[in-house]
Design an enzyme around this catalytic site. Structure first.
Site, PDB file in Angstrom:
ATOM      1  N   ASP A 146      -0.933  -7.701   5.434  1.00 10.13           N
ATOM      2  CA  ASP A 146      -2.100  -7.904   4.733  1.00 10.13           C
ATOM      3  C   ASP A 146      -1.831  -8.542   3.204  1.00 10.13           C
ATOM      4  O   ASP A 146      -1.271  -8.632   2.506  1.00 10.13           O
ATOM      5  CB  ASP A 146      -2.962  -6.947   4.849  1.00 10.13           C
ATOM      6  CG  ASP A 146      -4.798  -7.627   4.868  1.00 10.13           C
ATOM      7  OD1 ASP A 146      -4.698  -8.781   4.793  1.00 10.13           O
ATOM      8  OD2 ASP A 146      -5.442  -7.272   5.520  1.00 10.13           O
TER       9      ASP A 146
HETATM   10  C1  BGC Z   1      -7.825  -9.501   4.597  1.00 13.47           C
HETATM   11  C2  BGC Z   1      -6.626 -10.265   5.784  1.00 13.47           C
HETATM   12  C3  BGC Z   1      -7.509 -11.814   5.526  1.00 13.47           C
HETATM   13  C4  BGC Z   1      -6.141 -12.091   4.688  1.00 13.47           C
HETATM   14  C5  BGC Z   1      -6.604 -13.374   3.427  1.00 13.47           C
HETATM   15  C6  BGC Z   1      -7.087 -10.335   3.187  1.00 13.47           C
HETATM   16  O1  BGC Z   1      -8.329  -9.751   2.239  1.00 13.47           O
HETATM   17  O2  BGC Z   1      -8.173  -8.767   4.550  1.00 13.47           O
HETATM   18  O3  BGC Z   1      -8.175  -9.888   7.176  1.00 13.47           O
HETATM   19  O4  BGC Z   1      -6.870 -12.751   6.584  1.00 13.47           O
HETATM   20  O5  BGC Z   1      -6.937 -10.976   3.311  1.00 13.47           O
HETATM   21  O6  BGC Z   1      -7.333 -13.892   3.412  1.00 13.47           O
END
Ligand code: BGC
Length: 838
Positions: free
Chosen positions: A225
């Site tokens: 993530d």
């Molecule tokens: C989230 C993800 C997301 C990523 C990119 C993170 O804060 O937890 O689900 O895909 O950001 O935006």
């Protein structure tokens, strides 16, 4: 570009190139190696629409209803279609990978991202995710199941250790991933931010390698993530293929050093590179060029699908005296805070600029043939409403000027670096780039002109990731530069809203300026939150009014109206990534307003928009109630289709709605305390708990009414003989005859439950093991088949053996559907077996 010969390419890559390939280069792209024809891969959020490569000032996209809305359809065919359109939207944005679906589990109604996952049950969530992913991947785009696993709360999401039993991990939290993978092996998986039982998932070998790859036989790409990688060697060894986003914090030189010193063997790094190259090959047939332009689709057939999904996700919770559907010919009073705003999606990375939105008021007005009147009743905003669309630029356009400087306003000789024209007075600058902007430290003046329609005291509010001062005609009204406190906006990075006020005269024009400094100008303590880039701003304003004034006007209108509908609920401010709700309540003033409108007109219909359950202290007074979620850009039309009966509601709750928050099984353990959260309710999540302790809910999992009625009869059940080779599967096939006994067409959802015999361990009374949806004309009858897999439908996780246990005995089957009535059957498991795998 041709397909890569992966093995040969690995042999030709230098160590430096290999290391480049295992981390992102920016927010949304992987590295390329032109020398060996390896292109960069583009990724884009997310679960309910494909935003493209810009959070800030991006290219608009289709917004689907949020995942709990999709979960409420219980419709795998529809989710397949949604996935296909998501795939096409990704291609329009030049994106190879969609960062979704999200399939975590709603332990609590308070989870800030609860709206992003389909259901509290792994069979429902996993089946929907599997078919949605098939749709995406049929278009050649890679789907990415996330967040693997146990990212079920936002509080201290990077730091929290989710402590749970192996049984709960397997039977509840891995279950959506388990089922989704059986249906569709997605090309990617994203790790969760948190730890599971002591180790961050992004460096958890047991989860990433032993379970995901070895036990489930999956061979795709694992990415972290965003900023969820916390080590160099450990993460590479555990099986984390790519660190996202770039520029890398943990790989690069540090990884070169780790390989040189044999902390990481090069052949292990090669496995990470192999998965990256396999992904490159997987998406190569798309033929998307590097740095592809981002386009819009917004075709009439897509709009029709979005509207259909919005309508089919609306749950008819109550409908006494058949108050609904409304009559188009009659006049209608539209009341409430959510009527004139489009609560189209939740907040955080799931949010996007939609092609267009339809508010509930517009949806109703578009269909009513009678007079439509409106009363606000209450406000549902948390921070003051955005003001950008009420401003004008100095050259007369709606919106304001956004002028970026290298120095603060106090420096008269500062250089103007970039000028933009914006309408939304909220922006998160994480992926905003300009060649003249060399660091995260810069200053922006936002300037627009406001001409109020009414005299009065106006409140102004400023939320920033950074610092901000709001001036009206040069007078400082809000100062958000000192003593800042962390709030809920901007993924939990934003400050609490600071406010100020000024008396304004109707018809007079005032110059509004927000002097904004990016994140490095602030000294706020951001421990426990993910830091996203250079910052963000939000400024709003509203004329001050009293709760009583708003409610009495609404009550007066309701008491005289033929038909009344109240739109209330939450918005992306209340339900958002990075922040868990502190309670389950509607925004202040809403309950009082609904209650008094119902006293004035007991036939008023209440429509709630929220991604997860809310308390409804007035529920016994309502005759008719709809749960309408965050409905995507066609949300308003979808709701109006159900209100007026163009669409017969068929959705069922994918979550239990507790009477009180205290009834929820995670109530005692839903926050990080000293760095850990105990999953104390164990496997008794959602309905498994309410059933076991026989505690009534406000509305149970699976609840949902229809404008027609159905009967269910003649259950048959066949099982195949148990086989030595479990991989071939052993279906339990149940058939039921369903008849539409009402006068309108409608869809029935059948739910298949399995009740285990008593055994050595405690088990839920019943668990959902399959479901099927069928559409029927009035009077029509169909035989519906529901299939479940015997070994999964009977097993519990045996922690001593580290295997699933399908125990010998007689199992009961129950089939339920709309309204009362349970059909029953039985089947045998002839001998106890222990197994591993998918
Ligand atoms: C989230 C993800 C997301 C990523 C990119 C993170 O804060 O937890 O689900 O895909 O950001 O935006």
């Amino acid at each position: 570009m041709p397909q890569l010969d992966v093995q040969k390419t690995i042999e030709e890559l230098t160590l430096g190139e290999k290391i480049d390939l295992v981390s992102g280069i920016d927010f949304w792209h992987t590295a390329s190696v032109p020398r060996l024809n390896i292109p960069s891969v583009r990724m884009s959020d997310g679960p309910n629409g494909v935003r493209g490569t810009r959070f800030f000032n991006g290219v608009p996209a289709a917004c689907f209803p949020c995942a709990t809305a999709l979960g409420a359809t219980w419709d795998t065919e529809l989710l397949h279609k949604v996935g296909q359109l998501m795939g096409e939207e990704a291609i329009a944005k030049g994106s190879h990978v969609i960062l979704g679906p999200t399939i975590n589990t709603q332990r609590s109604p308070l989870g800030g991202r609860g709206f992003e996952s389909f259901a509290e049950d792994g069979v429902l969530s996993g089946h929907l995710a599997g078919h949605y992913s098939i749709g995406i991947q049929e278009k050649g785009v890679a789907a990415c199941l996330k967040h693997f696993v146990c990212n079920d709360q936002e509080h201290e999401r990077l730091a929290v250790d989710s402590i749970l039993t192996e049984r709960a991990l397997r039977e509840i939290y891995l279950m959506p991933f388990h089922h989704a993978m059986r249906i569709c092996k997605t090309a990617c998986v994203m790790t969760a931010y948190n730890k599971v039982n002591g180790t961050h998932v992004s460096e958890n070998k047991k989860i990433l390698t032993d379970i995901l790859r070895k036990e489930w036989g999956w061979d795709g790409l694992v990415m972290s993530d965003w900023f969820g990688t916390y080590s160099t060697s450990e993460s590479v060894i555990a099986g984390l293929d790519i660190e996202m986003p770039g520029k890398t914090r943990w790989r690069g030189d540090a990884l070169a050093h780790a390989v040189s010193s044999n902390k990481v063997n090069e052949f292990v790094l090669d496995e990470r590179v192999r998965n990256v190259l396999n992904l490159v090959n997987y998406v190569e047939p798309l033929g998307i060029p590097e740095n592809a332009e981002e386009k819009i689709l917004n075709r009439p057939e897509d709009q029709a699908l979005l509207r259909r999904v919005a309508a089919e996700s609306v749950v008819l919770m109550k409908n006494e005296d058949n108050i609904l559907p409304f009559k188009k010919e009659k006049s209608i009073a539209v009341i409430g805070p959510n009527a004139k705003i489009a609560a189209y999606c939740g907040g955080g990375s799931a949010s996007l600029d939609a092609y267009y939105t339809v508010t509930p008021f517009e949806g109703v007005s578009g269909q009513s043939k009678g007079e439509v009147q409106f009363s606000q009743g209450a406000y549902s905003h948390k921070d003051l409403p955005l003001i950008g669309n009420l401003l004008k630029t100095d050259d007369g356009k709606t919106g304001f000027k956004f002028r970026v400087y290298d120095e603060p306003a106090s420096n008269a000789n500062r250089e103007l670096l970039h000028e933009l024209y914006l309408v939304s007075s909220q922006g998160f600058l994480m992926d905003y780039r300009h060649p003249k902007i060399k660091s995260f430290l810069y200053y922006v003046d936002m300037e627009g002109f406001f001409t109020p329609e009414e005299d009065g005291i106006y409140d102004f509010g400023v939320v920033v990731v950074g610092t901000g001062k709001l001036l009206v005609d040069g007078e400082l009204i809000v100062d958000n530069t000192k003593n800042q406190r962390l709030g809920s906006a901007f993924f939990g990075n934003g400050t609490v809203e600071e406010k100020g006020s000024k008396e304004l005269k109707a018809g007079q024009t005032y110059k509004i300026v927000l002097q904004f400094g990016t994140a490095p100008t602030s000294d706020i303590d951001t421990r426990g939150v993910v830091i996203f880039g250079p910052g963000g701003f939000r400024f709003g304003a509203a004329r001050r009014t009293t709760e009583e004034e708003l409610i009495s006007k609404a009550v007066e209108l309701a008491s005289k109206a033929d038909q009344v509908v109240v739109f209330a609920g939450l918005t992306s401010e209340w339900e958002t990534e990075g922040y868990d709700r502190p309670d389950m309540d509607l925004p202040p003033g809403t309950d009082e307003m609904i209650s008094r409108v119902l006293d004035a007109n007991p036939n008023a219909v209440v429509v709630i928009q929220s991604g997860t359950p809310v308390t409804m202290p007035w529920v016994s007074k309502t005759k008719s109630l709809l749960q309408a979620w965050f409905g995507g850009n066609e949300g308003g039309n979808g709701i109006a289709d159900v209100l007026y009966g163009n669409v017969n509601p068929s959705a069922k709750l994918p979550l239990s709605f507790p009477v009180r928050l205290q009834d929820n099984p995670s109530y005692l353990n839903f926050r990080s305390e000293r760095g850990r959260v105990l999953y104390g309710e164990d496997i008794y999540v959602g309905y498994r708990y309410y059933d076991k302790v026989n505690l009534p809910t406000l509305f149970p999992f699976g609840h949902g009414l229809s404008y027609t009625s159905f009967t269910r009869e003649s259950l048959t059940l066949t099982t195949t003989p148990e086989q030595a080779n479990l991989d071939d599967g052993e279906p339990i096939t149940v058939t039921v005859t369903v008849t539409n006994t009402g006068s309108v067409a409608g869809a029935e959802t059948l739910q298949l439950w399995v009740l285990p015999p008593p055994t050595e361990v405690n088990r839920p009374i019943r668990e959902l093991k399959g479901f099927a949806k069928v559409r029927l004309e009035p009077g029509e009858q169909k035989t519906v088949e529901i299939v479940a897999e015997k070994k999964l439908a009977t097993s519990w996780w045996d922690e001593k053996r580290e295997k699933w246990a399908s125990e010998k005995g007689e199992y009961e089957v129950q089939v339920t559907g709309t309204g009362e009535g349970v059909l029953k059957g039985k089947f045998e498991v002839e001998k106890t077996r222990y197994w591993n795998g998918l």
